[in-house]
Design an enzyme around this catalytic site. Sequence first.
Site, PDB file in Angstrom:
ATOM      1  N   HIS A 140      -8.410  -5.267  -0.969  1.00  0.00           N
ATOM      2  CA  HIS A 140      -7.209  -4.635  -0.936  1.00  0.00           C
ATOM      3  C   HIS A 140      -6.757  -4.787   0.783  1.00  0.00           C
ATOM      4  O   HIS A 140      -7.986  -4.780   1.393  1.00  0.00           O
ATOM      5  CB  HIS A 140      -7.431  -3.061  -1.152  1.00  0.00           C
ATOM      6  CG  HIS A 140      -6.296  -2.086  -0.833  1.00  0.00           C
ATOM      7  ND1 HIS A 140      -5.379  -1.721  -1.586  1.00  0.00           N
ATOM      8  CD2 HIS A 140      -5.971  -1.465   0.419  1.00  0.00           C
ATOM      9  CE1 HIS A 140      -4.594  -1.096  -1.103  1.00  0.00           C
ATOM     10  NE2 HIS A 140      -4.903  -0.871   0.271  1.00  0.00           N
ATOM     11  N   CYS A 197       0.720  -1.098  -0.005  1.00  0.00           N
ATOM     12  CA  CYS A 197       0.065   0.198  -0.030  1.00  0.00           C
ATOM     13  C   CYS A 197       0.813   1.375  -0.059  1.00  0.00           C
ATOM     14  O   CYS A 197       1.594   1.529  -1.198  1.00  0.00           O
ATOM     15  CB  CYS A 197      -0.889   0.105   1.181  1.00  0.00           C
ATOM     16  SG  CYS A 197      -2.241   1.344   1.313  1.00  0.00           S
ATOM     17  N   ASP A 232      -9.738  -4.221  -6.358  1.00  0.00           N
ATOM     18  CA  ASP A 232      -9.273  -3.360  -5.468  1.00  0.00           C
ATOM     19  C   ASP A 232      -9.495  -1.838  -5.815  1.00  0.00           C
ATOM     20  O   ASP A 232      -9.327  -1.502  -7.052  1.00  0.00           O
ATOM     21  CB  ASP A 232      -7.693  -3.592  -5.539  1.00  0.00           C
ATOM     22  CG  ASP A 232      -6.818  -2.865  -4.533  1.00  0.00           C
ATOM     23  OD1 ASP A 232      -7.423  -1.839  -4.005  1.00  0.00           O
ATOM     24  OD2 ASP A 232      -5.513  -3.236  -4.422  1.00  0.00           O
TER      25      ASP A 232
END
Length: 247
Positions: A214, A136, A182
């Site tokens: 995600h 991320c 996602d």
Amino acid sequence: MSSTLASTPGSCCFTGVKHTGTPAGRIEDLGGLQTYISEPPTSGTTQKVILFLADVWGPLFLNNQLIQDYFASCGYIVLGPDYFFGNAIPNHPPDYDRKAWIESAWKPAMDAFPAWLKAVKAKYGRDTKYCAVGYCFGAPFVMNLCADGSVVAGGLAHPASLKESHFENLNGPLVLSCAEEDMTFSRASRRRAEDIMVARKCTYYFQVFSGVQHGFAVRGDPDVPTERWAKEESARGIVGWFDRFTV
């Protein structure tokens, strides 16, 4: 202007399941940042290091510590810098303004990273084989390292904050561990990233997992078989990729 492929961290990045386990590493100051350090049980003849660039939960979050310990068990020294300076998600009070926090977190993290990396290479050697994995928030750090040749291979898991230029400047092998759906890194963006890498003849590998969202590679629910397998297979795939380039 370079188009955005992966958006900034959002609400999907702030939820998940905390895992159980006992961390095997230690925390030390390295280059001005508190750093989680996990080492392999035995040292081999070739020293290999993974730079672990954490999501918004930070490298000191239990789930991330356990992932780092897993990479260490595979023969790597793993270093996770806390570029959130103790203010990652687990330390936020209720009703914290996380949108404002994300916007304010980038510059201090980016500013602190070069000194940390310099300290890492001073301690572990410039001839050591370095890899980097970013989850991320950590994705742009990895792409920058892969662009300037600081690492021999990179990895991303459900990345955030990436532009087309990150892939246009890619200069090293990259594995991408992705959720089929996602909100941060959409299917269209994933395919655009692949198109760029194909056109540039990059060395890359995609893992795409169905049935997860995600954050699955860090905060997937271990009691849900699909999520547990995807999380574990993501880590296996990333370390297997790094093994290719650190022999």
